[in-house]
Write a protein that holds these residues in place. Sequence first.
Motif, PDB file in Angstrom:
ATOM      1  N   GLN A  98     -11.820   6.310   9.560  1.00 27.93           N
ATOM      2  CA  GLN A  98     -11.977   7.742   9.326  1.00 27.93           C
ATOM      3  C   GLN A  98     -10.640   8.469   9.520  1.00 27.93           C
ATOM      4  OE1 GLN A  98     -14.329   9.829  12.259  1.00 27.93           O
ATOM      5  NE2 GLN A  98     -15.064  11.285  10.720  1.00 27.93           N
ATOM      6  N   LYS A  99      -9.922   8.131  10.583  1.00 32.90           N
ATOM      7  CA  LYS A  99      -8.619   8.751  10.842  1.00 32.90           C
ATOM      8  C   LYS A  99      -7.623   8.398   9.740  1.00 32.90           C
ATOM      9  CE  LYS A  99      -9.206   8.780  15.841  1.00 32.90           C
ATOM     10  NZ  LYS A  99      -8.791   8.135  17.105  1.00 32.90           N
ATOM     11  N   PHE A 100      -7.665   7.144   9.290  1.00 33.07           N
ATOM     12  CA  PHE A 100      -6.767   6.697   8.236  1.00 33.07           C
ATOM     13  C   PHE A 100      -7.004   7.484   6.950  1.00 33.07           C
ATOM     14  CE2 PHE A 100      -6.085   4.090   4.478  1.00 33.07           C
ATOM     15  CZ  PHE A 100      -4.766   3.721   4.622  1.00 33.07           C
ATOM     16  N   GLN A 101      -8.264   7.595   6.568  1.00 33.32           N
ATOM     17  CA  GLN A 101      -8.584   8.291   5.326  1.00 33.32           C
ATOM     18  C   GLN A 101      -8.260   9.775   5.407  1.00 33.32           C
ATOM     19  OE1 GLN A 101     -12.614   7.258   4.304  1.00 33.32           O
ATOM     20  NE2 GLN A 101     -12.028   5.217   3.606  1.00 33.32           N
ATOM     21  N   ALA A 102      -8.301  10.340   6.595  1.00 33.40           N
ATOM     22  CA  ALA A 102      -7.972  11.752   6.766  1.00 33.40           C
ATOM     23  C   ALA A 102      -6.493  12.029   6.482  1.00 33.40           C
ATOM     24  CB  ALA A 102      -8.330  12.210   8.172  1.00 33.40           C
ATOM     25  N   MET A 122       0.833  -1.196   0.000  1.00 34.88           N
ATOM     26  CA  MET A 122       0.000   0.000   0.000  1.00 34.88           C
ATOM     27  C   MET A 122       0.874   1.255   0.000  1.00 34.88           C
ATOM     28  SD  MET A 122      -2.750   1.435   2.716  1.00 34.88           S
ATOM     29  CE  MET A 122      -1.428   1.945   3.784  1.00 34.88           C
ATOM     30  N   ILE A 123       1.928   1.262   0.803  1.00 40.83           N
ATOM     31  CA  ILE A 123       2.848   2.407   0.855  1.00 40.83           C
ATOM     32  C   ILE A 123       3.411   2.682  -0.531  1.00 40.83           C
ATOM     33  CG2 ILE A 123       5.121   3.133   1.693  1.00 40.83           C
ATOM     34  CD1 ILE A 123       4.388   1.711   4.358  1.00 40.83           C
ATOM     35  N   GLU A 170       6.908  10.024   3.943  1.00 41.08           N
ATOM     36  CA  GLU A 170       7.428   9.552   5.228  1.00 41.08           C
ATOM     37  C   GLU A 170       6.523  10.014   6.371  1.00 41.08           C
ATOM     38  OE1 GLU A 170      10.060   7.521   5.882  1.00 41.08           O
ATOM     39  OE2 GLU A 170      10.331   7.265   3.720  1.00 41.08           O
ATOM     40  N   ALA A 171       6.040  11.248   6.272  1.00 43.48           N
ATOM     41  CA  ALA A 171       5.157  11.784   7.319  1.00 43.48           C
ATOM     42  C   ALA A 171       3.851  10.988   7.382  1.00 43.48           C
ATOM     43  CB  ALA A 171       4.860  13.259   7.046  1.00 43.48           C
ATOM     44  N   GLN A 172       3.290  10.656   6.215  1.00 46.13           N
ATOM     45  CA  GLN A 172       2.061   9.872   6.186  1.00 46.13           C
ATOM     46  C   GLN A 172       2.300   8.481   6.774  1.00 46.13           C
ATOM     47  OE1 GLN A 172       1.256  10.328   1.931  1.00 46.13           O
ATOM     48  NE2 GLN A 172      -0.744  11.225   2.458  1.00 46.13           N
ATOM     49  N   GLN A 173       3.424   7.878   6.400  1.00 46.92           N
ATOM     50  CA  GLN A 173       3.749   6.553   6.918  1.00 46.92           C
ATOM     51  C   GLN A 173       3.863   6.582   8.439  1.00 46.92           C
ATOM     52  OE1 GLN A 173       6.986   4.488   4.861  1.00 46.92           O
ATOM     53  NE2 GLN A 173       6.638   5.815   3.102  1.00 46.92           N
ATOM     54  N   ALA A 174       4.533   7.607   8.955  1.00 43.95           N
ATOM     55  CA  ALA A 174       4.693   7.727  10.403  1.00 43.95           C
ATOM     56  C   ALA A 174       3.337   7.915  11.084  1.00 43.95           C
ATOM     57  CB  ALA A 174       5.620   8.896  10.727  1.00 43.95           C
ATOM     58  N   GLU A 175       2.496   8.745  10.484  1.00 44.36           N
ATOM     59  CA  GLU A 175       1.180   8.988  11.061  1.00 44.36           C
ATOM     60  C   GLU A 175       0.320   7.726  11.034  1.00 44.36           C
ATOM     61  OE1 GLU A 175      -2.423  12.290  10.857  1.00 44.36           O
ATOM     62  OE2 GLU A 175      -0.637  12.573   9.643  1.00 44.36           O
ATOM     63  N   LEU A 176       0.387   6.984   9.931  1.00 44.52           N
ATOM     64  CA  LEU A 176      -0.387   5.744   9.839  1.00 44.52           C
ATOM     65  C   LEU A 176       0.119   4.706  10.830  1.00 44.52           C
ATOM     66  CD1 LEU A 176      -0.975   5.369   5.996  1.00 44.52           C
ATOM     67  CD2 LEU A 176      -2.567   6.161   7.750  1.00 44.52           C
TER      68      LEU A 176
END
Length: 178
Positions: free
Chosen positions: A143-147, A67-68, A75-81
């Motif tokens: 919901q948090k993931f999609q945000a 998916m990544i 990198e920021a999205q990966q860290a947040e996820l």
Amino acid sequence: MNKTLLVTILASTLTLGASVVNAAEDTTTTTEQSSSYSKHKDGKGGKHHGKSHGKRSGKSGHGMKRMIKKLELTEAQQAELKTLREEQKAASAPLREEMKALRTEMKALDTSSANYDGQVAAIADKKANLTRQTFILKSSARQKFQAVLTAEQLATMKEMKENRKGKRGGKGKMDKGE
């Protein structure tokens, strides 16, 4: 597609935790079951010939890595996820433990007891409440993931879902609205 991928990720997180919880139960029943399956000359277990049949086979990060790459997450999205997955896992751990306790409680019931049906109904009510809480937790995590994703990434995720549907012939858990 977004829902399916998100649910897949959430399910992976929950499944990983659930498999750890169930591993202890499975080890006790494995010895009982192994005698009912024939052993083959190559040493692989009987009926299922060593196939996982839907169970996770140690590849917990494989879907996330794909998916990544496909969504080109920063990198920021990966860290947040990753943080979201860890939070979701921590939040679902008590629910998994309660579910495990309910299974143990159910197994311990005396079927010849006069109030057996009432005890089963009470456990069913507890399980329904836990299932509801789990559903709400998953929805919140989705919901948090999609945000975290951009509109383009959400569109790519939708496309990935459609491709998976086509490969399965429209069959599977994800196609039932979960």
